[in-house]
Enzyme design. Structure first.
Site, PDB file in Angstrom:
ATOM      1  N   HIS A 367       0.812  -1.479  -0.032  1.00 48.96           N
ATOM      2  CA  HIS A 367       0.145  -0.292  -0.486  1.00 48.96           C
ATOM      3  C   HIS A 367       0.927   1.072  -0.130  1.00 48.96           C
ATOM      4  O   HIS A 367      -0.389   2.306   0.116  1.00 48.96           O
ATOM      5  CB  HIS A 367      -0.748  -0.223   1.581  1.00 48.96           C
ATOM      6  N   LYS A 557      -8.532  14.176   4.370  1.00 47.37           N
ATOM      7  CA  LYS A 557      -7.563  12.947   4.123  1.00 47.37           C
ATOM      8  C   LYS A 557      -6.124  13.402   5.305  1.00 47.37           C
ATOM      9  O   LYS A 557      -6.783  14.464   5.663  1.00 47.37           O
ATOM     10  CB  LYS A 557      -6.675  12.703   2.274  1.00 47.37           C
ATOM     11  N   ARG A 558      -5.668  12.308   5.478  1.00 49.77           N
ATOM     12  CA  ARG A 558      -4.697  12.558   6.614  1.00 49.77           C
ATOM     13  C   ARG A 558      -3.643  13.346   5.870  1.00 49.77           C
ATOM     14  O   ARG A 558      -3.191  13.978   5.014  1.00 49.77           O
ATOM     15  CB  ARG A 558      -3.714  10.573   6.575  1.00 49.77           C
ATOM     16  N   LYS A 563       1.568  14.925   0.232  1.00 45.21           N
ATOM     17  CA  LYS A 563      -0.278  15.627   0.265  1.00 45.21           C
ATOM     18  C   LYS A 563      -0.765  16.096   0.078  1.00 45.21           C
ATOM     19  O   LYS A 563      -1.536  16.733  -0.842  1.00 45.21           O
ATOM     20  CB  LYS A 563      -1.184  15.028   1.353  1.00 45.21           C
ATOM     21  N   THR A 665      -8.470   7.086  -2.724  1.00 44.67           N
ATOM     22  CA  THR A 665      -9.937   5.918  -2.343  1.00 44.67           C
ATOM     23  C   THR A 665     -11.179   6.834  -2.307  1.00 44.67           C
ATOM     24  O   THR A 665     -12.258   7.462  -2.442  1.00 44.67           O
ATOM     25  CB  THR A 665     -10.424   4.938  -1.428  1.00 44.67           C
ATOM     26  N   LYS A 669     -14.520   8.547  -3.802  1.00 41.32           N
ATOM     27  CA  LYS A 669     -15.454   8.801  -3.663  1.00 41.32           C
ATOM     28  C   LYS A 669     -16.402  10.036  -3.635  1.00 41.32           C
ATOM     29  O   LYS A 669     -17.534  10.112  -3.731  1.00 41.32           O
ATOM     30  CB  LYS A 669     -16.124   9.107  -1.477  1.00 41.32           C
TER      31      LYS A 669
HETATM   32  C1  26V Z   1       2.696   5.028   6.730  1.00 37.92           C
HETATM   33  C2  26V Z   1       3.381   5.850   7.928  1.00 37.92           C
HETATM   34  C3  26V Z   1       4.310   5.077   8.746  1.00 37.92           C
HETATM   35  C4  26V Z   1       5.451   5.797   8.966  1.00 37.92           C
HETATM   36  C5  26V Z   1       5.232   7.166   8.578  1.00 37.92           C
HETATM   37  C6  26V Z   1       4.224   7.770   8.002  1.00 37.92           C
HETATM   38  C7  26V Z   1       3.699   7.475   7.410  1.00 37.92           C
HETATM   39  C8  26V Z   1       2.717   7.563   5.454  1.00 37.92           C
HETATM   40  C9  26V Z   1       1.701   6.630   5.278  1.00 37.92           C
HETATM   41  C10 26V Z   1       2.258   5.477   5.464  1.00 37.92           C
HETATM   42  C11 26V Z   1       0.768   4.736   5.163  1.00 37.92           C
HETATM   43  C12 26V Z   1       0.703   3.222   5.335  1.00 37.92           C
HETATM   44  C13 26V Z   1      -0.047   2.342   4.283  1.00 37.92           C
HETATM   45  C14 26V Z   1      -1.689   2.885   3.905  1.00 37.92           C
HETATM   46  O1  26V Z   1      -2.268   3.385   4.766  1.00 37.92           O
HETATM   47  N1  26V Z   1      -1.572   3.138   2.413  1.00 37.92           N
HETATM   48  C15 26V Z   1      -2.684   3.844   1.950  1.00 37.92           C
HETATM   49  O2  26V Z   1      -3.491   2.657   0.774  1.00 37.92           O
HETATM   50  C16 26V Z   1      -4.394   2.960   0.299  1.00 37.92           C
HETATM   51  C17 26V Z   1      -5.550   1.911   0.564  1.00 37.92           C
HETATM   52  O3  26V Z   1      -4.549   1.022  -1.119  1.00 37.92           O
HETATM   53  C18 26V Z   1      -4.056   4.240  -0.640  1.00 37.92           C
HETATM   54  O4  26V Z   1      -5.236   4.427  -1.833  1.00 37.92           O
HETATM   55  C19 26V Z   1      -3.367   5.183  -0.336  1.00 37.92           C
HETATM   56  O5  26V Z   1      -2.923   6.145  -0.763  1.00 37.92           O
HETATM   57  C20 26V Z   1      -2.317   4.688   0.660  1.00 37.92           C
HETATM   58  O6  26V Z   1      -1.093   6.039   1.100  1.00 37.92           O
END
Ligand code: 26V
Length: 858
Positions: A367, A557-558, A563, A665, A669
């Site tokens: 992801h 979004k986060r 982003k 996603t 939406k």
């Molecule tokens: C993890 C972390 C951990 C360390 C600090 C920063 C950071 C930033 C982002 C993440 C993302 C973890 C995985 C995730 O949530 N990915 C999201 O998955 C969605 C579903 O597939 C996708 O639509 C998003 O683009 C993707 O960011």
């Protein structure tokens, strides 16, 4: 009741109004223990949930029985996160009893909408990844796929976000405080989970070596089941969440000595395992507990899978034909070593045989490509917490590298392929582990999948060229259109019928209506109704009065630098300046709406939130602007809030640095609800453009290839870009000089400096084109007909982004599962017991005989 009664003879709870009324009153009085006069809204919520749950249980059992009877292959979706959202509205809508329930509630003097509003939104996820898991559960149930969700029943979800003087402050999310009427605790479904200890080598009579994991610390995983109601209520699947339970309540030694606190200390410590969801955070603190959480839920889930399989099979040979285990990111990747351990150490299988079964059972979804988000656990931690698993990882690695060395002498390549990262402190690369142990590995959009092949998994992709596949994400139309947007859902159904709810590509039948004046008018009316609802929500939560006829420009979004909320905000400040420079011009009124949480330790993201709030304060109070521009930042973004925002948006901001957003996603939406996208060619935006057509989306900015070249070329100098763009320079100067922070002019220095010095996310590089594109979008908004036509075409063109399409692709191309319709079928025969070498001295003896799957009802 005779548990062998045939399903047909089990009384079905009636769905009609009178029966619902009776059911409400009975639940209120006999289970909640209140009378009609003293019941609070929360009592009514519990009552309604329990009465609705009654209408689910029979069919839930039918579903379980049918899957058992056919011995069908099941999908196990292992995910650390499930962001399911509120379940009352969802259950009512999917069962088709929303109106009946409303009437029944009215009949006893209760407003259903008030009851709906008190349900807590379980925040058991960070964002996109967790919400995707919930959308997939909905789609699997709706299309009769035997899919189980496995995760953790966190006692506290993601923190609640509040703003204090514009700063994010985190509060605990105690979502279980008033109980959870949806779940069924299964105290009998209890698995032992071991940690620490040491590994003993033992030889049997024939000299065969085996391993015993001894002197471990144990905790139990206890199951809680929540029914997952498919649309139409025919198939009801299960979400099984694990909660940690101490193996003993207290230490009698300490108790007898009078040290009562010490006596319960161990219990509290073990049960910390399922206490709280970790935010996607950059810091290392508390990481050991996170690693233990991952193993805890993964091990429990795999033990449960094997227990269920073992009821009907006497060897493991058919496991891959009966179970598909999907790893939602690398969080459950330790499951690969766990299945190997169970097969080899406990059940005595040969290594190669076990590895063949394991790789044919697992598949893995990636992801993110962000380096800081790729899991890599220190070898020292893994060998301390899970010593046997570390040995297994070494063995997998040794065998794989031996094979790889036959085809290459390139040492650097071998190092990149290795499961162990040898730079600095040695770490286990969980991505490589997940890749090696799976038969299929997928990305979540076409672009993301390509980039996976070119970057993180380039070497592994060369070794296994057929392993990586794409599965572009999708969203459930039930929650995100049918439920969240009743005005538009009704309008659509009035023209093309209701089949779109489970077959979203039928929305294409609306395309001819894009130019139909009446349809346009009704479409606008629906949008306006939703905007009114959001405006009221904004007034209630942040006391800002917004103009319903302004363009609602939404970025929710986060909060993360990639982003680029900052890009949006800089454009907002530049627009503010334009308005002040020319206040008498007829500006198209714009309302900028932001929402999102920052990770608690992500200082830059928190400073961005403060900046949004400070900019909002100044702009919203400026009399010169007079409503031409408003800025709103809503606190505590979650699924429930998203359900209010998505239907009300005109413009959808999807402006990440190209190559960084795996899919997104929210983009889907918003487009489904008739917002036009302004975005970069990133993630699923690329495919959204293909579906809606280039004329109906505003694309700008560097492409992923250009981003890579610009960064590698060393020719990008943000300071020079800023110097040549007066609007950008002016906006940055204002932020730097304290225009938005007069009480602390230096506050936003870190933001300004990072843009001047490195601008890793290329905000300055894309600024000008973004502003021009945004201006064009706002200008188009003046043309009501032109805008509405494009909005309709967006709704009509994004049917392909249904999670139904996505899960069907997974089902046929990765899982090999087919629909099971609840109905009659001969029960499969129970099998003699599985081979159990029981080399671990009894741990399997603790496993439940009855897995709480309602098998007893058969
Ligand atoms: C993890 C972390 C951990 C360390 C600090 C920063 C950071 C930033 C982002 C993440 C993302 C973890 C995985 C995730 O949530 N990915 C999201 O998955 C969605 C579903 O597939 C996708 O639509 C998003 O683009 C993707 O960011």
């Amino acid at each position: 009741m005779d548990v062998r009664t045939k399903p047909r003879e089990i009384g079905r709870k009636s769905l009609d109004v009178e029966a619902l009324k009776r059911s409400f009153v009975e639940w209120l009085v006999y289970s909640v223990g209140k009378d009609l006069r003293s019941a609070t809204r929360r009592d009514w919520f519990a009552t309604a949930a329990l009465a609705v749950r009654d209408r689910v249980v029979d069919r839930w059992m039918d579903t379980t029985r049918a899957v058992y009877a056919q011995d069908a292959k099941r999908v196990y979706y292992l995910s650390m996160e499930f962001l399911v959202g509120r379940l009352l509205t969802n259950s009512l809508a999917n069962l088709g009893i929303m109106d009946a329930c409303r009437v029944a509630a009215d009949g006893i003097g209760v407003r259903l909408d008030d009851v709906i509003e008190v349900e807590p939104d379980p925040a058991l996820g960070n964002g996109g990844l967790g919400r995707l898991a919930a959308c997939f559960l909905d789609s699997m149930a709706t299309h009769h796929l035997p899919g189980f969700g496995y995760g953790i029943r966190y006692e506290y979800g993601l923190f609640e976000q509040r703003f204090e003087h514009g700063w994010q402050v985190e509060y605990p999310d105690n979502w279980l405080r008033f109980g959870n009427p949806w779940e069924f605790p299964r105290p009998e479904v209890l698995y032992p989970i071991q940690f620490y200890g040491r590994v003993e080598e033992v030889r049997d009579g024939s000299g065969r070596k085996s391993y015993r994991w001894a002197d471990t610390e144990k905790v139990f995983a206890m199951a809680f089941d929540t029914p997952v109601v498919g649309f139409g209520g025919q198939t009801i699947n299960t979400l099984r969440l694990w909660s940690a339970r101490a193996t003993s309540d207290f230490n009698f030694g300490h108790f007898n000595e009078g040290d009562y606190l010490k006596a319960v200390e161990q219990k509290v410590l073990s049960e910390n395992l399922s206490r709280v969801l970790y935010p996607n955070d950059a810091t290392e603190v508390g990481r050991e507990l996170r690693f233990k959480q991952e193993y805890f839920f993964t091990s429990a889930s795999i033990q449960d899978v094997l227990r269920r399989y073992g009821q009907y099979h006497s060897s493991f040979d058919q496991l891959p034909e009966k179970a598909a285990i999907q790893l939602n990111d690398t969080h459950p990747a330790i499951g690969i070593a766990e299945l190997m351990r169970l097969l080899v150490d406990q059940h005595g299988l040969e290594w190669e045989h076990a590895w063949d079964i394991t790789t044919r059972t697992f598949s893995y979804t990636n992801h993110t490509l962000l380096p800081e988000a790729l899991e890599a656990w220190p070898v020292r931690l893994v060998e301390r917490v899970l010593p046997r698993h570390m040995q297994i990882i070494y063995e997998v690695n040794a065998r794989f590298l031996q094979r790889a060395k036959r085809s290459t002498g390139d040492l650097a390549r071998i190092q990149r392929l290795s499961l162990i990262d040898e730079h600095g402190d040695r770490r286990v690369r969980m991505g490589n582990m997940a890749f090696l142990g799976s038969h299929k590995v997928n990305g979540v959009s076409a672009l993301h999948t390509d980039l996976m092949k070119q970057t993180v998994f380039a070497d592994l992709h060369q070794e296994f060229p057929d392993r990586i596949v794409n599965k572009t994400n999708g969203i459930t139309p039930r929650r995100w259109l049918h439920q969240a947007n009743p005005p538009l859902a009704r309008l659509i159904s009035s023209r093309i019928g209701q089949s779109w709810i489970t077959d979203l590509e039928l929305l294409a039948d609306l395309k001819p209506k894009a130019d139909d004046e009446t349809f346009q008018e009704e479409f606008r009316r629906a949008k306006r109704q939703n905007k009114k609802r959001l405006a009221a929500y904004i007034a209630r939560h942040v006391q800002v009065d917004v103009n319903v006829d302004s363009l609602f420009d939404v970025q929710v979004k986060r909060i993360h630098e990639y982003k680029r909320q900052l890009l949006n905000l800089l454009q907002t400040v530049a627009l503010y300046n334009d308005i002040r420079d020319n206040p008498t011009k007829e500006w198209v009124p714009v309302t900028k709406i932001f929402a999102g949480k920052a990770a608690p330790s992500y200082q830059m993201a928190k400073l961005i939130i403060k900046l949004i709030n400070d900019v909002a304060t100044v702009i919203n109070q400026d009399p010169v602007v007079r409503g031409a521009l408003k800025v709103v930042m809503l606190p505590n973004y979650n699924v429930t809030q998203a359900e209010v925002i998505m239907p009300a948006a005109d413009l959808s901001e999807q402006i990440s640095t190209a190559g960084m957003e795996a899919s997104g996603t929210g983009n889907m939406k918003l487009a489904l609800n008739g917002a036009l996208t302004i975005g970069t060619l990133d993630g699923a935006n690329v495919e959204i453009r293909e579906h809606v057509g280039a004329d109906n989306i505003f694309i700008f900015g560097l492409t992923a290839d250009e981003v890579r070249e610009l960064r590698q070329g060393g020719a990008f100098h943000p300071r020079e870009v800023i110097a040549t763009n007066p609007r950008l320079k002016r906006a940055l100067d204002m932020i730097a000089s304290g225009v938005f922070s007069p009480d602390d002019p230096q506050r936003f220095r870190p933001i300004v400096e990072s843009l001047y010095n490195t601008d890793h996310f290329l905000v300055t590089a894309d600024f000008e084109e973004y502003c021009n594109t945004h201006a064009a979008a706002v200008e188009l908004y003046r043309d009501r007909t032109g805008w509405t036509r494009r909005a309709i075409l967006n709704t009509a063109s994004v049917g392909w982004f249904s999670a139904d399409r996505t899960v069907k692709e997974y089902a046929s191309e990765i899982w090999g599962v087919t629909p099971v319709l609840p109905g009659s079928a001969e029960p499969a025969e129970a099998a003699p017991p599985l081979p159990d070498a029981s080399r671990e001295g009894g741990s399997r003896g603790d496993a439940p005989k009855d897995g709480g799957d309602l098998e007893a009802a058969e």
